[in-house]
Write a protein that holds these residues in place. Sequence first.
Motif, PDB file in Angstrom:
ATOM      1  N   ALA A   2       0.831  -1.202   0.000  1.00 18.55           N
ATOM      2  CA  ALA A   2       0.000   0.000   0.000  1.00 18.55           C
ATOM      3  C   ALA A   2       0.870   1.257   0.000  1.00 18.55           C
ATOM      4  O   ALA A   2       0.603   2.201  -0.737  1.00 18.55           O
ATOM      5  CB  ALA A   2      -0.940  -0.002   1.198  1.00 18.55           C
ATOM      6  N   VAL A   3       1.917   1.279   0.811  1.00 17.06           N
ATOM      7  CA  VAL A   3       2.818   2.438   0.856  1.00 17.06           C
ATOM      8  C   VAL A   3       3.561   2.563  -0.470  1.00 17.06           C
ATOM      9  O   VAL A   3       3.717   3.660  -1.008  1.00 17.06           O
ATOM     10  CB  VAL A   3       3.806   2.333   2.037  1.00 17.06           C
ATOM     11  N   ASP A   4       3.997   1.432  -0.996  1.00 17.03           N
ATOM     12  CA  ASP A   4       4.681   1.446  -2.284  1.00 17.03           C
ATOM     13  C   ASP A   4       3.768   2.013  -3.371  1.00 17.03           C
ATOM     14  O   ASP A   4       4.196   2.812  -4.196  1.00 17.03           O
ATOM     15  CB  ASP A   4       5.134   0.026  -2.629  1.00 17.03           C
ATOM     16  N   MET A   5       2.510   1.605  -3.351  1.00 20.50           N
ATOM     17  CA  MET A   5       1.547   2.118  -4.331  1.00 20.50           C
ATOM     18  C   MET A   5       1.290   3.605  -4.123  1.00 20.50           C
ATOM     19  O   MET A   5       1.153   4.359  -5.091  1.00 20.50           O
ATOM     20  CB  MET A   5       0.251   1.316  -4.273  1.00 20.50           C
ATOM     21  N   LEU A   6       1.225   4.045  -2.863  1.00 24.57           N
ATOM     22  CA  LEU A   6       1.070   5.479  -2.575  1.00 24.57           C
ATOM     23  C   LEU A   6       2.232   6.262  -3.172  1.00 24.57           C
ATOM     24  O   LEU A   6       2.037   7.306  -3.794  1.00 24.57           O
ATOM     25  CB  LEU A   6       1.048   5.724  -1.068  1.00 24.57           C
ATOM     26  N   TYR A   7       3.433   5.754  -2.959  1.00 26.23           N
ATOM     27  CA  TYR A   7       4.618   6.422  -3.500  1.00 26.23           C
ATOM     28  C   TYR A   7       4.539   6.489  -5.030  1.00 26.23           C
ATOM     29  O   TYR A   7       4.749   7.544  -5.627  1.00 26.23           O
ATOM     30  CB  TYR A   7       5.903   5.707  -3.067  1.00 26.23           C
ATOM     31  N   HIS A  47      10.268  12.021  -7.982  1.00 27.37           N
ATOM     32  CA  HIS A  47      11.377  11.431  -7.227  1.00 27.37           C
ATOM     33  C   HIS A  47      11.895  10.113  -7.805  1.00 27.37           C
ATOM     34  O   HIS A  47      12.792   9.511  -7.215  1.00 27.37           O
ATOM     35  CB  HIS A  47      10.975  11.228  -5.767  1.00 27.37           C
ATOM     36  N   ALA A  48      11.346   9.644  -8.918  1.00 24.09           N
ATOM     37  CA  ALA A  48      11.772   8.426  -9.641  1.00 24.09           C
ATOM     38  C   ALA A  48      11.386   7.146  -8.892  1.00 24.09           C
ATOM     39  O   ALA A  48      11.203   7.146  -7.685  1.00 24.09           O
ATOM     40  CB  ALA A  48      13.264   8.446  -9.921  1.00 24.09           C
ATOM     41  N   ALA A  49      11.289   6.084  -9.658  1.00 35.50           N
ATOM     42  CA  ALA A  49      10.893   4.787  -9.109  1.00 35.50           C
ATOM     43  C   ALA A  49      11.903   4.263  -8.093  1.00 35.50           C
ATOM     44  O   ALA A  49      11.538   3.623  -7.118  1.00 35.50           O
ATOM     45  CB  ALA A  49      10.711   3.767 -10.231  1.00 35.50           C
ATOM     46  N   ASP A  50      13.166   4.577  -8.305  1.00 38.08           N
ATOM     47  CA  ASP A  50      14.211   4.094  -7.399  1.00 38.08           C
ATOM     48  C   ASP A  50      14.613   5.129  -6.346  1.00 38.08           C
ATOM     49  O   ASP A  50      15.641   4.991  -5.695  1.00 38.08           O
ATOM     50  CB  ASP A  50      15.431   3.642  -8.193  1.00 38.08           C
ATOM     51  N   LEU A  51      13.805   6.178  -6.188  1.00 36.49           N
ATOM     52  CA  LEU A  51      14.015   7.247  -5.207  1.00 36.49           C
ATOM     53  C   LEU A  51      15.214   8.141  -5.538  1.00 36.49           C
ATOM     54  O   LEU A  51      15.627   8.956  -4.722  1.00 36.49           O
ATOM     55  CB  LEU A  51      14.187   6.689  -3.786  1.00 36.49           C
ATOM     56  N   SER A  52      15.782   8.009  -6.728  1.00 37.84           N
ATOM     57  CA  SER A  52      17.000   8.740  -7.065  1.00 37.84           C
ATOM     58  C   SER A  52      16.763  10.215  -7.392  1.00 37.84           C
ATOM     59  O   SER A  52      17.706  10.994  -7.441  1.00 37.84           O
ATOM     60  CB  SER A  52      17.711   8.070  -8.243  1.00 37.84           C
ATOM     61  N   GLY A  53      15.523  10.593  -7.597  1.00 31.70           N
ATOM     62  CA  GLY A  53      15.211  11.982  -7.883  1.00 31.70           C
ATOM     63  C   GLY A  53      15.162  12.266  -9.368  1.00 31.70           C
ATOM     64  O   GLY A  53      15.869  11.668 -10.160  1.00 31.70           O
ATOM     65  N   LYS A  54      14.262  13.147  -9.737  1.00 34.37           N
ATOM     66  CA  LYS A  54      14.140  13.671 -11.103  1.00 34.37           C
ATOM     67  C   LYS A  54      14.054  15.174 -10.936  1.00 34.37           C
ATOM     68  O   LYS A  54      15.050  15.838 -10.718  1.00 34.37           O
ATOM     69  CB  LYS A  54      12.878  13.134 -11.781  1.00 34.37           C
ATOM     70  N   SER A 111      -4.828  11.241   2.885  1.00 36.09           N
ATOM     71  CA  SER A 111      -5.324  11.200   4.269  1.00 36.09           C
ATOM     72  C   SER A 111      -4.138  11.314   5.232  1.00 36.09           C
ATOM     73  O   SER A 111      -2.981  11.092   4.842  1.00 36.09           O
ATOM     74  CB  SER A 111      -6.064   9.887   4.528  1.00 36.09           C
ATOM     75  N   GLU A 112      -4.419  11.646   6.474  1.00 37.15           N
ATOM     76  CA  GLU A 112      -3.363  11.715   7.486  1.00 37.15           C
ATOM     77  C   GLU A 112      -2.666  10.367   7.629  1.00 37.15           C
ATOM     78  O   GLU A 112      -1.452  10.304   7.821  1.00 37.15           O
ATOM     79  CB  GLU A 112      -3.939  12.158   8.835  1.00 37.15           C
ATOM     80  N   GLN A 113      -3.445   9.281   7.531  1.00 34.92           N
ATOM     81  CA  GLN A 113      -2.871   7.935   7.650  1.00 34.92           C
ATOM     82  C   GLN A 113      -1.908   7.655   6.491  1.00 34.92           C
ATOM     83  O   GLN A 113      -0.853   7.060   6.694  1.00 34.92           O
ATOM     84  CB  GLN A 113      -3.977   6.863   7.674  1.00 34.92           C
ATOM     85  N   ASP A 114      -2.277   8.066   5.290  1.00 33.59           N
ATOM     86  CA  ASP A 114      -1.408   7.866   4.134  1.00 33.59           C
ATOM     87  C   ASP A 114      -0.119   8.683   4.264  1.00 33.59           C
ATOM     88  O   ASP A 114       0.971   8.193   3.969  1.00 33.59           O
ATOM     89  CB  ASP A 114      -2.122   8.230   2.832  1.00 33.59           C
ATOM     90  N   ILE A 115      -0.250   9.905   4.722  1.00 35.67           N
ATOM     91  CA  ILE A 115       0.927  10.757   4.910  1.00 35.67           C
ATOM     92  C   ILE A 115       1.825  10.169   5.990  1.00 35.67           C
ATOM     93  O   ILE A 115       3.044  10.117   5.832  1.00 35.67           O
ATOM     94  CB  ILE A 115       0.506  12.209   5.252  1.00 35.67           C
ATOM     95  N   GLU A 116       1.230   9.684   7.058  1.00 39.18           N
ATOM     96  CA  GLU A 116       1.985   9.039   8.150  1.00 39.18           C
ATOM     97  C   GLU A 116       2.716   7.797   7.624  1.00 39.18           C
ATOM     98  O   GLU A 116       3.888   7.582   7.925  1.00 39.18           O
ATOM     99  CB  GLU A 116       1.030   8.651   9.275  1.00 39.18           C
ATOM    100  N   ALA A 117       2.034   6.993   6.828  1.00 38.68           N
ATOM    101  CA  ALA A 117       2.647   5.779   6.276  1.00 38.68           C
ATOM    102  C   ALA A 117       3.821   6.120   5.359  1.00 38.68           C
ATOM    103  O   ALA A 117       4.888   5.513   5.446  1.00 38.68           O
ATOM    104  CB  ALA A 117       1.595   4.957   5.528  1.00 38.68           C
ATOM    105  N   LEU A 118       3.632   7.093   4.481  1.00 43.67           N
ATOM    106  CA  LEU A 118       4.721   7.525   3.593  1.00 43.67           C
ATOM    107  C   LEU A 118       5.880   8.095   4.394  1.00 43.67           C
ATOM    108  O   LEU A 118       7.049   7.803   4.107  1.00 43.67           O
ATOM    109  CB  LEU A 118       4.224   8.578   2.602  1.00 43.67           C
ATOM    110  N   GLY A 119       5.564   8.903   5.401  1.00 41.32           N
ATOM    111  CA  GLY A 119       6.615   9.494   6.244  1.00 41.32           C
ATOM    112  C   GLY A 119       7.424   8.429   6.966  1.00 41.32           C
ATOM    113  O   GLY A 119       8.665   8.499   7.021  1.00 41.32           O
ATOM    114  N   SER A 120       6.759   7.436   7.511  1.00 44.01           N
ATOM    115  CA  SER A 120       7.452   6.341   8.195  1.00 44.01           C
ATOM    116  C   SER A 120       8.318   5.555   7.238  1.00 44.01           C
ATOM    117  O   SER A 120       9.468   5.213   7.536  1.00 44.01           O
ATOM    118  CB  SER A 120       6.453   5.400   8.859  1.00 44.01           C
ATOM    119  N   TRP A 121       7.761   5.252   6.082  1.00 41.95           N
ATOM    120  CA  TRP A 121       8.472   4.483   5.056  1.00 41.95           C
ATOM    121  C   TRP A 121       9.732   5.231   4.596  1.00 41.95           C
ATOM    122  O   TRP A 121      10.818   4.655   4.500  1.00 41.95           O
ATOM    123  CB  TRP A 121       7.526   4.216   3.905  1.00 41.95           C
ATOM    124  N   LEU A 122       9.586   6.527   4.342  1.00 39.94           N
ATOM    125  CA  LEU A 122      10.730   7.320   3.891  1.00 39.94           C
ATOM    126  C   LEU A 122      11.760   7.522   5.007  1.00 39.94           C
ATOM    127  O   LEU A 122      12.955   7.560   4.745  1.00 39.94           O
ATOM    128  CB  LEU A 122      10.266   8.669   3.345  1.00 39.94           C
TER     129      LEU A 122
END
Length: 115
Positions: free
Chosen positions: A44-49, A57-64, A100-111
């Motif tokens: 779910a977090v991966d899909m959010l990203y 930010h690119a698929a591999d997080l390397s940035g664009k 949602s706040e939950q989605d932002i929290e999940a992305l923040g934790s993941w990152l």
Amino acid sequence: MKMRLPLFAVSIITVFILAACGSHSNQQNQTNTAVIETESDLTAVDMLYKKNCLSCHAADLSGKVGPNLKEIGSKLSKEEIIERITLGRSGMPSFKNRLSEQDIEALGSWLADKK
């Protein structure tokens, strides 16, 4: 009568053995369910990203257009990452009204785990 007693004892022992095997199987199923829930959370977090962040930010997080996020957790705290996702900054848009706040929290934790 003597023949019934051993048959009864064998039946009781069989019931206990089957009951013990059934409870082990149930515990194993509960463990597998927990693993599946964890994997689905990660998915779910991966899909959010991918849906919200990949284009900058690119698929591999390397940035664009946006910066490299591969080691963002060593540069910013989880709270700082959540604040940036929520409010935006510089060229990054705010996601306060998009996620949602939950989605932002999940992305923040993941990152934040990216160190």
